[in-house]
Motif scaffolding. Structure first.
Motif, PDB file in Angstrom:
ATOM      1  N   TYR A  70       0.843  -1.193   0.000  1.00 52.11           N
ATOM      2  CA  TYR A  70       0.000   0.000   0.000  1.00 52.11           C
ATOM      3  C   TYR A  70       0.873   1.235   0.000  1.00 52.11           C
ATOM      4  O   TYR A  70       1.988   1.227   0.520  1.00 52.11           O
ATOM      5  N   THR A 124      -4.300   7.011   2.403  1.00 50.34           N
ATOM      6  CA  THR A 124      -3.973   5.822   1.624  1.00 50.34           C
ATOM      7  C   THR A 124      -4.360   6.114   0.179  1.00 50.34           C
ATOM      8  O   THR A 124      -5.377   6.760  -0.081  1.00 50.34           O
ATOM      9  N   ALA A 165      -7.441  -1.147   3.212  1.00 56.41           N
ATOM     10  CA  ALA A 165      -6.057  -1.454   3.619  1.00 56.41           C
ATOM     11  C   ALA A 165      -6.029  -1.869   5.079  1.00 56.41           C
ATOM     12  O   ALA A 165      -6.729  -1.307   5.906  1.00 56.41           O
TER      13      ALA A 165
END
Length: 119
Positions: A36, A82, A88
């Protein structure tokens, strides 16, 4: 995308010394398969909101990341965004520290476990 924020943190001097001089950010990616990307932004709050930290980091699966930032300011705020559209498995904590490295309990924001806002 998701946005996490510490909200405004008052760090006004007490007897001429600010409690926090440094902020440590810890981020963990609990996903064992996916990486990520995260944007870390720090803002000076002094009548206006001025960005002084702007860093994009990539978190590999199961990675733990630690970053230290200057925070000897009267007031500040950190935001974390993010970049992925997927949920995530990211945990974030923010720790205020004195110049000696001692933790400042009143400037401790511990691990967001889930997204707090979807943008």
């Amino acid at each position: 995308m998701a946005l996490f924020s510490t909200g405004p943190i008052d760090n006004s001097p007490i007897l001429g010394i600010r409690q926090t001089q440094m902020v440590t950010v810890k981020v963990v990616n609990r996903d064992s398969l996916n990486s990520y990307n995260l944007v870390i932004q720090g803002f000076l709050l002094n009548g206006s909101r001025t960005m002084y930290v702007n860093e994009m980091v990539s978190l590999a699966p199961n990675q733990v990341l630690t970053r230290n930032y200057f925070a000897d300011l009267d007031a500040f705020e950190f935001e974390f965004v993010t970049l992925e559209e997927v949920e995530a498995e990211i945990g974030i904590s923010v720790w205020g520290k004195q110049a000696s490295g001692e933790l400042v309990d009143s400037h401790r924001i511990v691990a967001w476990e889930k997204h707090t806002a979807i943008i």
